[in-house]
Scaffold this active site. Structure first.
Site, PDB file in Angstrom:
ATOM      1  CG  ASP A  92      -0.236   0.254   2.515  1.00 17.41           C
ATOM      2  OD1 ASP A  92       0.706  -0.516   2.831  1.00 17.41           O
ATOM      3  OD2 ASP A  92      -0.583   1.212   3.237  1.00 17.41           O
ATOM      4  CD  GLU A 156       3.910   1.441   7.109  1.00 18.52           C
ATOM      5  OE1 GLU A 156       4.531   1.928   8.071  1.00 18.52           O
ATOM      6  OE2 GLU A 156       3.705   2.070   6.048  1.00 18.52           O
ATOM      7  CD  GLU A 157       2.988   4.517   3.758  1.00 27.20           C
ATOM      8  OE1 GLU A 157       2.960   5.225   4.778  1.00 27.20           O
ATOM      9  OE2 GLU A 157       4.012   4.368   3.075  1.00 27.20           O
TER      10      GLU A 157
END
Length: 451
Positions: A92, A156-157
């Protein structure tokens, strides 16, 4: 780079790596499905899964994590009795921000001035490619000497914790002797660096309400409490005069003992405009790696174009707080929310909401895996010695993995050196760094297996 079969193989594979990175960058895999299609993230996940299957991984699976995204898992068995290494990256990416600010389309990998530009090229789709390159080089030169697990995260972001919660519910899945997190970066291009600390983070949304509806600023301005003005007051309370972060009750005096960061180098890396001062006190390394840092990520307010003469009834902002190792992120969240509420003026109504959170991380740099990596990097970067640095950013999964597998050695490497400009417009990756770090990772796996 000194010639050796692994390095020669990686060099020969770079054109393929570039083509694959272009395919992966083309997916707009931002895990915010209010703005970007879920189908794009799912397509990126399937791309990673197919790449793992093509390399002989078994048990390849798309993991549906509790935050509604998918992480990709695969297992590549090594020789009997071999150690197990987990390789991490995430597919991502951050939103492209202002697309008009990009010199080339953000989701189209473009070569320019010796670098490859595109959202996620360094952070962290390039990390996925780095792992594939390292494994291919080993397969072409005697085989992969360890059991390999790969996990590619899908959110994750966003900091929504999907993979962390999944790992906690399935603790056997990611268990390994050593974990290589491919989501950090060298201190500068050409200087091999392992990141030994990460700041934790919390995201808090604050909303202030003062009126039943917007009012004419001529008729009511001067007495009617303006929610936007109140919000600005609150945000200003988060910084001292020199720009240091000031959250009531939060220690902001930590110091960094390790690789130093000169102000001159930082100004160049951060592209600070001439005449503009840096904020905070202490050394740059103290400020980046050992102290908390608050950032206002966004404000809901009318744009200048089309604005009307109004006193605003409501305003809100999204605030990020980074916290260094030794500070509990949950406690920092409580302090931040209490600060926002305590500093709201004029009796305005204030609500705060935690959006995301991740703990800080500190690695044990004295472990055997670090020596294996230092030896590998000495070959991949001739004449250079591996350095230890901190990282101001957060990878919440690190602390989860450290808690689940306390005996595992955790190393952080990656492609996000300062010139990469991750999270900004015109993100890019250095193909030379991709090449050298892929060689280093391959040699590390060989060194670690023999140790």
């Amino acid at each position: 780079m000194s010639s050796n079969p692994v390095a020669e193989t990686v060099a020969s594979l770079l054109p393929r790596a570039k083509a694959e990175l272009a395919e992966l960058v083309a997916f707009t895999s931002v895990a915010d499905f209010t703005q970007f299609p879920r189908s794009e993230s799912e397509a990126a996940a399937n791309w990673v899964a197919e790449a793992l299957r093509a390399e002989g991984f078994t048990d390849v699976a798309l993991l549906d994590t509790p935050d509604g995204t998918q992480s990709v898992y695969g297992y590549l068995p090594g020789p009997e009795g071999a150690k197990t290494v987990l390789l991490y990256a995430h597919y991502d990416v951050q939103p492209p921000l202002d697309e008009a600010g990009w010199t080339s389309p953000p989701f189209e990998l473009t070569e320019r001035d010796g670098r490859w530009y595109g959202r996620g090229a360094a952070d962290c789709k390039g990390g996925v490619i780095m792992h594939l390159l390292a494994l291919r080089a080993l397969k072409a030169n005697g085989g992969v000497p360890v059991n390999v697990k790969v996990i590619a995260e899908g959110s994750e972001e966003q900091g929504t914790g999907g993979l962390e919660r999944y790992a906690e519910a399935h603790p056997e899945l990611l268990e390994a002797d050593t974990i290589v997190i491919g989501d950090a970066g060298n201190f500068r291009v050409g200087l091999p660096t392992v990141t030994t600390t990460l700041r934790g983070m919390t995201l808090v949304r604050v909303r202030i309400d003062t009126l039943g509806g917007n009012l004419h600023s001529g008729q009511f301005g001067g007495a009617a409490p303006d929610a936007l003005a109140a919000l600005i007051r609150v945000m200003d309370s988060l910084r001292a005069e020199d720009g240091s972060t000031t959250v009531d009750g939060l220690d902001a005096a930590g110091t960094w003992d390790g690789l130093e960061y000169t102000e001159e180098q930082f100004r160049a890396d951060a592209r600070v405009l001439d005449g503009v001062e840096l904020i905070g006190g202490g050394s740059v390394a103290d400020r980046l790696w050992a102290r908390p840092a608050v950032t206002v990520l966004g404000i809901d307010c009318p744009p200048v174009v089309g604005a009307t003469p109004s006193v605003h009834a409501s305003a809100r902002a999204l605030i990020s707080l980074r916290v260094p190792p030794g500070v509990d992120a949950a406690e920092a969240t409580k302090l931040l929310r209490a600060h926002l509420e305590a500093h709201t003026p004029w009796g305005a109504r204030v609500t705060t909401e935690q959006i995301g959170q991740g703990q800080a991380f500190r690695a044990d740099a004295s472990s055997p895996a670090y020596q294996a990596m230092a030896d590998a990097m000495a070959v991949a970067y001739p004449g250079e010695t591996m350095q230890y640095a901190g990282e101001g950013g957060s990878i919440p999964l690190c602390n989860t993995l450290a808690g689940l597998y306390p005996k595992a050695e955790i190393l952080l490497i990656g492609l996000s050196e300062p010139e990469a400009q991750i999270h900004a417009v015109n993100e890019s990756v250095s193909p030379e760094e991709l090449e050298r770090l892929s060689v280093a990772e391959a040699l590390f796996l060989r060194n670690y297996a023999a140790g």
